[in-house]
Write an enzyme that holds these catalytic residues in place. Sequence first.
Site, PDB file in Angstrom:
ATOM      1  N   SER A   1       0.829  -1.208   0.000  1.00 52.87           N
ATOM      2  CA  SER A   1       0.000   0.000   0.000  1.00 52.87           C
ATOM      3  C   SER A   1       0.860   1.254   0.000  1.00 52.87           C
ATOM      4  CB  SER A   1      -0.933   0.009   1.211  1.00 52.87           C
ATOM      5  OG  SER A   1      -0.195  -0.225   2.406  1.00 52.87           O
TER       6      SER A   1
ATOM      7  N   LYS B   1       3.712 -11.431   4.020  1.00 53.66           N
ATOM      8  CA  LYS B   1       2.283 -11.541   3.712  1.00 53.66           C
ATOM      9  C   LYS B   1       2.125 -11.679   2.207  1.00 53.66           C
ATOM     10  CE  LYS B   1      -0.616  -7.991   3.900  1.00 53.66           C
ATOM     11  NZ  LYS B   1      -1.157  -7.964   2.512  1.00 53.66           N
TER      12      LYS B   1
ATOM     13  N   GLU C   1      -0.714 -12.235  -1.005  1.00 51.85           N
ATOM     14  CA  GLU C   1      -2.084 -12.283  -1.522  1.00 51.85           C
ATOM     15  C   GLU C   1      -2.267 -13.536  -2.364  1.00 51.85           C
ATOM     16  OE1 GLU C   1      -3.509  -8.824  -3.569  1.00 51.85           O
ATOM     17  OE2 GLU C   1      -2.450  -7.454  -2.228  1.00 51.85           O
TER      18      GLU C   1
ATOM     19  N   GLU D   1      -9.773  -9.404   3.900  1.00 52.75           N
ATOM     20  CA  GLU D   1     -10.062  -8.027   3.497  1.00 52.75           C
ATOM     21  C   GLU D   1     -11.383  -7.925   2.750  1.00 52.75           C
ATOM     22  OE1 GLU D   1      -8.145  -4.131   1.249  1.00 52.75           O
ATOM     23  OE2 GLU D   1      -6.949  -5.960   1.443  1.00 52.75           O
TER      24      GLU D   1
END
Length: 286
Positions: A48, A116, A118, A185
């Site tokens: 991000s 992490k 995705e 999320e």
Amino acid sequence: MASQPMTIDQFPVRKKEGPPLTMVTAYDAPTARLLSRAGIDIALVGDSVGMVVQGLENTLPVTIDEMIYHTRMVRNGLDGPLLVADMPFLSYQISEEEGHRNAGRLIKEAGAQAVKIEGGAEIAGLVRRLGLSMIPVIGHIGMKPMGVHQMGGFRVQGRNAASRRQILNDAEALLEAGVCALLLEAIPASLGEEITRLSPVPTIGIGAGPHTNGQVLVFHDLVGWTPAPLPRFVRGFGKAGSVMEDALSQFRTAVQNRSFPAPEETYGEEQKASPRKTAKPKGKDE
């Protein structure tokens, strides 16, 4: 207040006994110091950074070298929180070997304590491979920002039966592969609750309802540094943006009216040495 250092082996206890885990993004040392003093459990160096710091429309352009750079900065200011780094777009999708190498770089070069990633069932093999190398992995399912084009935007996932089943399948595959936690999320609260109930490892939600084992927010969002509109799941816990804007305005005014710098903020001329001779210590010869 500095917290006792958070480690992966504490996750099972926090899953079972609580309190819920707190995770906040950080991209530099000053922010890391704030998280440490506030007693936050996990510092996430998120991709991000592309949107929050670089001003991009999405996270896709962020590179592995940029993630290493920002993770190092956070490591330098961190004292207590567990350091987790995101694996950015195309740092692991091309091959498991490349994903293995890049995850290792985040641990070895940047100082991360976990990564992490995705993805769901399609990354289970990589998760297993990293586990064999003793690299902890937090899985990220539900709304996956890397899929922004595929999803047609940043959209809530799991609202229909097919999408819900896919997310459950992804959770099962990642749990079987050995993730140490799941980040959920932008999914319905009922789905977040179901995954949390089924998962033996902690779940950390961001727009996944109140029943997860922890919550994560972007630092700039929660302290009030991000301009509106914000996602529905964000709560602003501060007004840092307006405070900093006010400080800058005060600085501009003080410079323009010449009240800054004041005499106490100004250096004088260097003092000249006295012409008198310094007395010699007693007992010393001439």
